[in-house]
Design a protein around this motif. Structure first.
Motif, mmCIF file in Angstrom:
data_model
loop_
_atom_site.group_PDB
_atom_site.id
_atom_site.type_symbol
_atom_site.label_atom_id
_atom_site.label_comp_id
_atom_site.label_asym_id
_atom_site.label_seq_id
_atom_site.Cartn_x
_atom_site.Cartn_y
_atom_site.Cartn_z
ATOM 1 N N ILE A 1 41.873 56.293 27.926
ATOM 2 C CA ILE A 1 40.719 56.296 28.586
ATOM 3 C C ILE A 1 39.745 55.570 27.867
ATOM 4 N N GLN A 2 38.971 54.519 28.180
ATOM 5 C CA GLN A 2 38.020 53.687 27.370
ATOM 6 C C GLN A 2 36.721 53.398 28.137
ATOM 7 N N PRO A 3 35.616 53.930 27.717
ATOM 8 C CA PRO A 3 34.490 53.297 28.396
ATOM 9 C C PRO A 3 34.224 51.787 28.137
ATOM 10 N N GLN A 4 34.034 51.212 29.279
ATOM 11 C CA GLN A 4 34.178 49.789 29.073
ATOM 12 C C GLN A 4 33.433 48.915 30.193
ATOM 13 N N LEU A 5 32.760 48.029 29.886
ATOM 14 C CA LEU A 5 32.262 47.036 31.105
ATOM 15 C C LEU A 5 33.378 46.594 31.970
ATOM 16 N N SER A 6 32.991 46.083 33.227
ATOM 17 C CA SER A 6 33.903 46.061 34.257
ATOM 18 C C SER A 6 35.151 45.051 33.993
ATOM 19 N N LEU A 7 36.335 45.273 34.346
ATOM 20 C CA LEU A 7 37.373 44.649 34.235
ATOM 21 C C LEU A 7 37.698 44.128 35.795
ATOM 22 N N ASN A 8 37.882 42.769 35.820
ATOM 23 C CA ASN A 8 38.157 42.181 37.170
ATOM 24 C C ASN A 8 39.323 41.883 37.082
ATOM 25 N N GLN A 9 40.120 42.873 37.964
ATOM 26 C CA GLN A 9 41.667 42.582 38.038
ATOM 27 C C GLN A 9 42.051 43.153 39.667
ATOM 28 N N LEU A 10 41.046 43.068 40.413
ATOM 29 C CA LEU A 10 41.646 43.328 41.883
ATOM 30 C C LEU A 10 42.106 41.936 42.504
ATOM 31 N N SER A 11 43.541 41.936 42.757
ATOM 32 C CA SER A 11 44.184 40.730 43.004
ATOM 33 C C SER A 11 43.631 40.193 44.649
ATOM 34 N N LEU A 12 43.798 39.072 44.792
ATOM 35 C CA LEU A 12 43.692 38.580 46.341
ATOM 36 C C LEU A 12 44.600 39.249 47.323
ATOM 37 N N ASN A 13 45.738 39.358 46.760
ATOM 38 C CA ASN A 13 46.795 40.129 47.801
ATOM 39 C C ASN A 13 46.401 41.422 48.143
ATOM 40 N N GLN A 14 45.701 42.156 46.975
ATOM 41 C CA GLN A 14 45.379 43.589 47.354
ATOM 42 C C GLN A 14 44.429 43.747 48.170
ATOM 43 N N LEU A 15 43.225 42.851 47.937
ATOM 44 C CA LEU A 15 42.059 42.878 48.768
ATOM 45 C C LEU A 15 42.087 42.377 49.860
ATOM 46 N N SER A 16 43.122 41.635 50.190
ATOM 47 C CA SER A 16 43.391 40.934 51.543
ATOM 48 C C SER A 16 44.539 41.442 52.463
ATOM 49 N N LEU A 17 45.500 42.097 51.790
ATOM 50 C CA LEU A 17 46.858 42.537 52.479
ATOM 51 C C LEU A 17 46.691 44.103 52.176
ATOM 52 N N ASN A 18 46.089 44.876 52.349
ATOM 53 C CA ASN A 18 46.093 46.131 52.274
ATOM 54 C C ASN A 18 45.731 46.977 53.643
ATOM 55 N N SER A 19 45.968 48.294 53.661
ATOM 56 C CA SER A 19 46.128 48.912 54.927
ATOM 57 C C SER A 19 45.019 49.663 55.216
ATOM 58 N N LEU A 20 43.995 49.593 54.525
ATOM 59 C CA LEU A 20 42.649 50.071 54.739
ATOM 60 C C LEU A 20 41.390 49.110 55.420
ATOM 61 N N THR A 21 41.229 48.620 54.233
ATOM 62 C CA THR A 21 40.117 47.844 54.625
ATOM 63 C C THR A 21 40.292 46.506 55.444
ATOM 64 N N SER A 22 41.665 46.119 55.614
ATOM 65 C CA SER A 22 42.048 44.997 56.343
ATOM 66 C C SER A 22 42.770 45.169 57.659
ATOM 67 N N ILE A 23 42.591 46.413 58.084
ATOM 68 C CA ILE A 23 43.176 46.827 59.518
ATOM 69 C C ILE A 23 41.958 47.560 60.147
ATOM 70 N N PRO A 24 41.330 46.873 61.267
ATOM 71 C CA PRO A 24 39.984 47.343 61.777
ATOM 72 C C PRO A 24 39.832 48.829 62.131
ATOM 73 N N THR A 25 41.043 49.545 62.530
ATOM 74 C CA THR A 25 40.866 50.885 62.887
ATOM 75 C C THR A 25 40.677 51.709 61.575
ATOM 76 N N SER A 26 41.292 51.375 60.670
ATOM 77 C CA SER A 26 41.163 52.095 59.410
ATOM 78 C C SER A 26 39.977 51.737 58.824
ATOM 79 N N ASN A 27 39.741 50.554 58.825
ATOM 80 C CA ASN A 27 38.238 50.127 58.054
ATOM 81 C C ASN A 27 37.219 50.897 58.821
ATOM 82 N N ARG A 28 36.912 51.122 60.104
ATOM 83 C CA ARG A 28 36.104 51.612 60.706
ATOM 84 C C ARG A 28 36.025 53.009 60.338
ATOM 85 N N MET A 29 37.092 53.620 59.968
ATOM 86 C CA MET A 29 37.301 55.234 60.038
ATOM 87 C C MET A 29 36.770 55.460 58.525
#
Length: 518
Positions: free
Chosen positions: A35-63
């Motif tokens: 555990i290290q305090p640090q500035l933001s690390l930019n490591q969220l990949s395109l596939n994770q942000l675009s191909l996940n089952s929460l934010t990318s699915i309308p019903t889950s996203n809304r809930m």
């Protein structure tokens, strides 16, 4: 707005795997987290942000935004049907990690137990942009949704690289820090986990080790700045000068540089990251060169090291006890020399001078999802997410998945569209995390889209330095829905303007004509 002492120092818990080829006798075989305090690390990949089952699915996203960001909202026993089982998917867990880090503070967390595959996961808050979401009965209002969305997008890069960056905005959490800690992870993601491995020297030693040659048991310290080619001296308690006498040997003299609580070791690495013994930069890890290390100086057990300032003008400091098993060790380095820009520690503004652009919008608008995402990602009770639905989505190439997410670039960028395609779309346009809509504030020859003539988008203001963040960004609707004025953009600053998108061995489109801000 008056800024509080709080700032965007993330506390990231990173699993530290043992590197291939190293002796397991030297390293702790099981490491829960470093555990290290640090500035933001930019490591969220395109596939994770675009191909996940929460934010990318309308019903889950809304809930998601209607229930608290808490353990019970995602547990098998209590979760609503739209969210139940979703965190059994690896990509979805990666996105949840970033959502929790952005939204909640470091006193809050969300736990999840995968009762099918096995495994327990704990997602810990860090930045605290809307901690009320994580309280009993909490939900995410429009402000919270915008802030978390901007935070997610700012920390996305198509290839999942771990890139340090500075997040800036109107919230008090974005107050600038007087120092930047040494980063403890590699740049390129692991082929097995998709996350960047912890640098080996920051892993605990399994057996007691001594001296500087060990690649375990070190602690990250701070980043320094200097004028390239000048001489820098860094100490953690030793006197910096040494004179030899034939009748009495060498004698150290001068006021001590820095301090440490015990006999110690110090290591200096080029750039913002730590390094291992004998490390040199490689195409895959271009910033890992060892500059100098020592366990003593002129008969002193608290060392001082002298080295030439690297061409990057930045160096990172690592410290540790002489004996790896020592407990309660602490050290504060200090430096002399380094030319007119010499400073240790260097401030956040000094380490991150290059303004990349702004990220804004709302990922939590299900109606703005690409139409061909609906129903193609389904996580069932077995946690299956790799079926024909996902393959069909990848083949459909929906373009911008979240059509209410946007990015603009600093007007200093050359080939800005190519830069943002590398950042948001992995160099293409078939699958993108957001839409790039031109220059943030003013048209220039460095932008391929004149915001003055198109009126597609403009950020209507910006704070003066040292913050230098953009404000109040407008967009034209891309999905037939009314789009508000985005009041909570996040502006990113980089240490090197090619940090995020450069690929080893491949020419980069990034060039920057802007001034060095400090």
């Amino acid at each position: 707005m008056k800024r509080s002492p709080l700032r965007n120092l993330f506390t990231l818990a990173l699993l530290a795997p043992v590197a291939a080829g190293c002796a397991t006798d030297d390293l702790e075989e099981v490491v829960d987290s470093t555990i290290q305090p640090q500035l933001s690390l930019n490591q969220l990949s395109l596939n994770q942000l675009s191909l996940n089952s929460l934010t990318s699915i309308p019903t889950s996203n809304r809930m998601m935004t209607n229930v608290p960001l808490r353990t019970e909202s995602y547990s098998d026993a209590h979760a609503p049907a739209e969210l139940r089982f979703q965190l059994r998917d690896e990509k979805t867990r990666a996105v949840m990690r970033y959502i929790v880090e952005c939204a909640l503070d470091n006193t809050q967390k969300l736990d999840f137990v995968d009762n099918y595959h096995g495994g327990a996961y704990s997602f810990r808050g860090a930045l605290g942009l809307c901690p009320e979401w994580g309280k009993v009965g909490g939900s995410a209002n429009s402000r919270c949704q915008e802030l978390v969305s901007a935070c997610l997008l700012a920390r996305n890069n198509a290839f999942g690289r771990s890139v340090p960056l500075s997040l800036r905005g109107e919230e008090p959490q974005f107050a600038l820090s007087p120092s930047v800690p040494t980063f403890n992870v590699k740049r390129e993601p692991s082929s097995s986990s998709g996350l960047s491995d912890t640098i080996q020297s920051f892993i605990r030693c399994k057996t007691t080790r001594t001296g500087t040659k060990r690649n375990c048991g070190w602690q990250p310290s701070v980043v320094g700045r200097c004028t390239a080619g000048t001489t820098v001296t860094v100490g953690i308690g030793g006197k910096p000068w040494c004179t030899s006498f034939p009748w009495s040997g060498s004698i150290a003299w001068g006021l001590p540089l820095g301090s440490s609580s015990a006999d110690s070791v110090v290591r200096i690495c080029e750039g913002l990251r730590g390094c291992d013994d004998a490390s040199v930069a490689t195409p895959d890890e271009p910033y890992g060169t060892l500059l100098k290390q020592a366990s003593s100086f002129c008969g002193q057990s608290k060392p001082v090291v002298t080295f030439p300032c690297p061409s990057s003008s930045f160096y990172s400091v690592m410290v540790g006890p002489e004996v790896s098993s020592a407990v309660g060790f602490s050290a504060t380095p200090a430096a002399s020399g380094g030319g007119t820009s010499g400073k240790l520690p260097a401030s956040e503004m000094e380490v991150f001078p290059w303004r990349e652009g702004a990220f804004f919008g709302n990922v939590f608008i299900p109606e703005a999802l690409a139409s061909n995402t609906n129903g193609v990602i389904v996580v069932d009770g077995d946690g299956i997410t790799s079926g024909s639905g996902v393959r069909a989505w990848k083949q459909a190439r929906p373009g911008v998945v979240h059509k209410s997410m946007f990015a603009c670039t600093s007007h200093y960028w050359n080939e800005a569209e190519a830069v943002m395609k590398d950042r948001l779309c992995a160099g293409g346009s078939d699958l993108c995390a957001a839409a790039w809509v031109g220059s943030c504030r003013e048209p220039s020859k460095y932008s391929t889209l004149s915001v003055d003539s198109t009126k597609i988008f403009v950020c209507q203001g910006e704070n003066p330095l040292p913050s230098g963040d953009y404000q109040n960004c407008d967009t034209k609707s891309t999905v037939g829905l009314p789009m508000p004025k985005w009041r909570f953009p996040i502006t990113t600053y980089l240490n090197d303007f090619c940090d995020i998108i450069k690929t080893p061995g491949i020419p980069s489109p990034c060039e920057n004509a802007g001034p060095y801000v400090p």
